[in-house]
Scaffold this motif. Structure first.
Motif, PDB file in Angstrom:
ATOM      1  N   ASP A  63     -15.865  -2.441  -8.096  1.00 43.95           N
ATOM      2  CA  ASP A  63     -16.721  -1.619  -7.244  1.00 43.95           C
ATOM      3  C   ASP A  63     -16.299  -0.173  -7.401  1.00 43.95           C
ATOM      4  O   ASP A  63     -15.121   0.132  -7.656  1.00 43.95           O
ATOM      5  CB  ASP A  63     -16.593  -2.021  -5.776  1.00 43.95           C
ATOM      6  N   GLY A 100     -13.797   6.200  -0.869  1.00 45.11           N
ATOM      7  CA  GLY A 100     -13.540   4.837  -0.426  1.00 45.11           C
ATOM      8  C   GLY A 100     -14.219   4.446   0.868  1.00 45.11           C
ATOM      9  O   GLY A 100     -13.934   3.370   1.401  1.00 45.11           O
ATOM     10  N   VAL A 115      -7.967   5.166  -4.448  1.00 41.15           N
ATOM     11  CA  VAL A 115      -8.809   6.232  -3.902  1.00 41.15           C
ATOM     12  C   VAL A 115      -8.563   7.520  -4.688  1.00 41.15           C
ATOM     13  O   VAL A 115      -7.415   7.910  -4.911  1.00 41.15           O
ATOM     14  CB  VAL A 115      -8.521   6.438  -2.403  1.00 41.15           C
ATOM     15  N   HIS A 116      -9.663   8.166  -5.092  1.00 41.82           N
ATOM     16  CA  HIS A 116      -9.619   9.373  -5.928  1.00 41.82           C
ATOM     17  C   HIS A 116      -8.930   9.074  -7.258  1.00 41.82           C
ATOM     18  O   HIS A 116      -7.905   9.677  -7.594  1.00 41.82           O
ATOM     19  CB  HIS A 116      -8.911  10.530  -5.199  1.00 41.82           C
ATOM     20  N   GLU A 118       0.841  -1.188   0.000  1.00 39.97           N
ATOM     21  CA  GLU A 118       0.000   0.000   0.000  1.00 39.97           C
ATOM     22  C   GLU A 118       0.875   1.235   0.000  1.00 39.97           C
ATOM     23  O   GLU A 118       2.019   1.206   0.475  1.00 39.97           O
ATOM     24  CB  GLU A 118      -0.929   0.024   1.216  1.00 39.97           C
ATOM     25  N   LYS A 132      -4.291   7.176  -2.430  1.00 40.97           N
ATOM     26  CA  LYS A 132      -4.037   5.943  -1.686  1.00 40.97           C
ATOM     27  C   LYS A 132      -4.211   4.758  -2.624  1.00 40.97           C
ATOM     28  O   LYS A 132      -5.259   4.583  -3.236  1.00 40.97           O
ATOM     29  CB  LYS A 132      -4.984   5.808  -0.497  1.00 40.97           C
ATOM     30  N   SER A 161     -16.670   3.905  -5.648  1.00 39.20           N
ATOM     31  CA  SER A 161     -16.990   4.705  -4.471  1.00 39.20           C
ATOM     32  C   SER A 161     -16.969   6.175  -4.867  1.00 39.20           C
ATOM     33  O   SER A 161     -16.105   6.608  -5.645  1.00 39.20           O
ATOM     34  CB  SER A 161     -15.981   4.454  -3.343  1.00 39.20           C
ATOM     35  N   ARG A 179     -12.264  -0.114  -7.108  1.00 43.84           N
ATOM     36  CA  ARG A 179     -11.739  -1.332  -6.482  1.00 43.84           C
ATOM     37  C   ARG A 179     -12.020  -2.498  -7.409  1.00 43.84           C
ATOM     38  O   ARG A 179     -13.132  -2.623  -7.942  1.00 43.84           O
ATOM     39  CB  ARG A 179     -12.390  -1.557  -5.120  1.00 43.84           C
ATOM     40  N   TRP A 210     -18.763   1.467  -0.889  1.00 37.56           N
ATOM     41  CA  TRP A 210     -18.546   0.922  -2.227  1.00 37.56           C
ATOM     42  C   TRP A 210     -19.840   0.320  -2.763  1.00 37.56           C
ATOM     43  O   TRP A 210     -20.636  -0.224  -2.002  1.00 37.56           O
ATOM     44  CB  TRP A 210     -17.462  -0.158  -2.200  1.00 37.56           C
ATOM     45  N   SER A 222      -5.240   9.369  -7.088  1.00 37.53           N
ATOM     46  CA  SER A 222      -4.649   8.131  -6.583  1.00 37.53           C
ATOM     47  C   SER A 222      -3.835   8.414  -5.328  1.00 37.53           C
ATOM     48  O   SER A 222      -2.661   8.043  -5.204  1.00 37.53           O
ATOM     49  CB  SER A 222      -3.790   7.454  -7.655  1.00 37.53           C
ATOM     50  N   SER A 259      -7.294  -1.412  -4.918  1.00 36.10           N
ATOM     51  CA  SER A 259      -8.180  -0.270  -4.709  1.00 36.10           C
ATOM     52  C   SER A 259      -7.398   1.022  -4.902  1.00 36.10           C
ATOM     53  O   SER A 259      -6.238   1.137  -4.474  1.00 36.10           O
ATOM     54  CB  SER A 259      -8.807  -0.306  -3.313  1.00 36.10           C
ATOM     55  N   SER A 288     -13.533   6.627  -6.915  1.00 34.96           N
ATOM     56  CA  SER A 288     -12.543   5.650  -6.455  1.00 34.96           C
ATOM     57  C   SER A 288     -12.941   4.292  -7.008  1.00 34.96           C
ATOM     58  O   SER A 288     -14.126   4.008  -7.197  1.00 34.96           O
ATOM     59  CB  SER A 288     -12.484   5.609  -4.926  1.00 34.96           C
TER      60      SER A 288
END
Length: 398
Positions: A340, A346, A392-393, A264, A277, A342, A376, A349, A275, A390, A374
């Motif tokens: 999925d 995140g 995020v953003h 991660e 995360k 979001s 996944r 979802w 991105s 996954s 986001s």
């Protein structure tokens, strides 16, 4: 343009009377090394002059190379038509005036790299704009850097392209979605896989911030803005971990076993609003490898949404995202993909409709009016390899 050199012993904000956060109005010259010391000494004494030559912004660019292998070129002057070159539309997504891109193009001929290195001078890129460029036919390696990040590698993107005469191409840089990618191979050690095994050593260096076109980008392990971890599990038990995003080396037993690799990364940089995360895990089997490092069978999920040059997509309407699933070590029979989405960073979802087969899919989303998306994904192949990722953003809505 010629201008008198002012005394440079004080910061420019004090010389101009401006606030500290303001940029100087006069042209600014950046000089390093011994030349900088000589220039500063001259500025302190006063009385010198400096010539500043301003040129219009480059709209068309040419990268021409005419090497001769094993001898001095017989023809030192070349005259070519555009029809003899490769026409390349370079698209620069995102970026900002504070952190503009700089593109380094390197012609690769007979194992020799002709052009500027990371410490050399590249061609200034554009901010959220396109430019027409022309290249000598052949193989070109690209390094797209952030000017404000030198000598940090954060934000660097690398890729390699083969151009043919008279053909047209389009290369997009820094386009969403940014995530794990395995295009090409590592430069150090030379021609090594991003995640590979040699003998009992499992060497991981995953480009967690590769752009939508697959240009590889790794986390900057020396910058405080990139942080994270990488861990390896063997037969369900933690085998080892390192506090570095996407990067780790493990010495594993020779016997074949089932592994789970997790990593991660969180990126907190003003030049990287998307991105923020990235997390991923892969399951695979591995055992002792004789000879050079062999690529691990890690799956890659690559999104290619039709975003604009600001990395934004239309909000308040249905939206289809093309997705490809491939494997680092070569062709694979992809058996499925689940995605999925979001719209709250995140926290929550919801499943998306996925259609397609054989590694090529369309994901149907319903965008809200504004915000960000986001993503996944879960994917698997016929050999039992899996991945869950996954982001995020991943991209904005407009």
């Amino acid at each position: 343009m010629e201008s008198r050199i002012a005394a440079a012993a004080k910061p420019s904000s004090e010389l101009t009377g401006a606030k500290t956060a303001e940029l100087p109005v006069l042209p600014t010259v950046q000089i390093t090394g011994a030349n900088a010391e000589r220039f500063a000494a001259l500025a302190r004494t006063g009385g010198g002059t400096a010539a500043v030559i301003a040129r219009p912004e480059i709209r068309d660019a040419y990268e021409l190379s005419f090497p001769a292998t094993g001898r001095i070129p017989a023809q030192l002057e070349q005259s070519v038509r555009k029809s003899e070159l490769a026409a390349v539309t370079m698209a620069f997504h995102g970026y900002s005036a504070e952190s503009p891109p700089q593109l380094h193009a390197i012609h690769q001929v007979a194992g020799v790299r002709l052009g500027t290195s990371r410490l050399g001078y590249g061609t200034p890129g554009l901010v959220r704009a396109e430019r027409q460029e022309y290249y000598t036919p052949g193989t070109w390696a690209f390094l797209n850097t952030l000017v404000s990040q030198t000598p940090s590698v954060g934000g660097d993107l690398r890729g390699e392209e083969l151009f043919a005469a008279g053909k047209s191409y389009r290369l997009a840089w820094n386009g969403a979605v940014t995530g794990p990618g395995f295009r090409g191979k590592r430069a150090y050690p030379a021609d090594s896989p991003w995640a590979g095994r040699a003998a009992q050593e499992i060497d991981i260096s995953i480009p967690l911030f590769s752009d939508g076109a697959g240009h590889t980008g790794t986390a900057d392990l020396d910058a405080p803005g990139d942080r994270g971890s990488t861990a390896l599990y063997r037969e369900g038990r933690l085998f080892g971990s390192q506090a570095t995003p996407g990067r780790a080396v493990f010495v594993a037993p020779a016997e074949e076993a089932g592994y789970r690799l997790t990593t991660e990364a969180e990126r907190d940089e003003p030049w990287a609003p998307l991105s923020t995360k990235v997390s991923a895990e892969w399951t695979f089997r591995s055992g002792y490898v004789q000879g050079p490092s062999q690529a691990l069978p890690l799956l890659e999920v690559r999104y290619n949404p039709a975003v604009d040059l600001a990395n934004s997509a239309p909000g308040g309407r249905p939206f289809t995202v093309p997705v490809t699933v491939s494997r680092q070590d070569g062709p694979a029979a992809i058996t499925g993909l689940e995605v999925d989405a979001s719209y709250d960073g995140g926290v929550n979802w919801r499943p998306a409709k996925v259609s397609g087969q054989n590694g090529r899919y369309d994901v149907e989303l319903r965008h809200p009016a504004a915000g960000s998306v986001s993503l996944r994904a879960k994917a698997a192949d016929a050999d039992g390899n899996t991945t869950t990722q996954s982001l995020v953003h991943a991209y904005r809505l407009r």
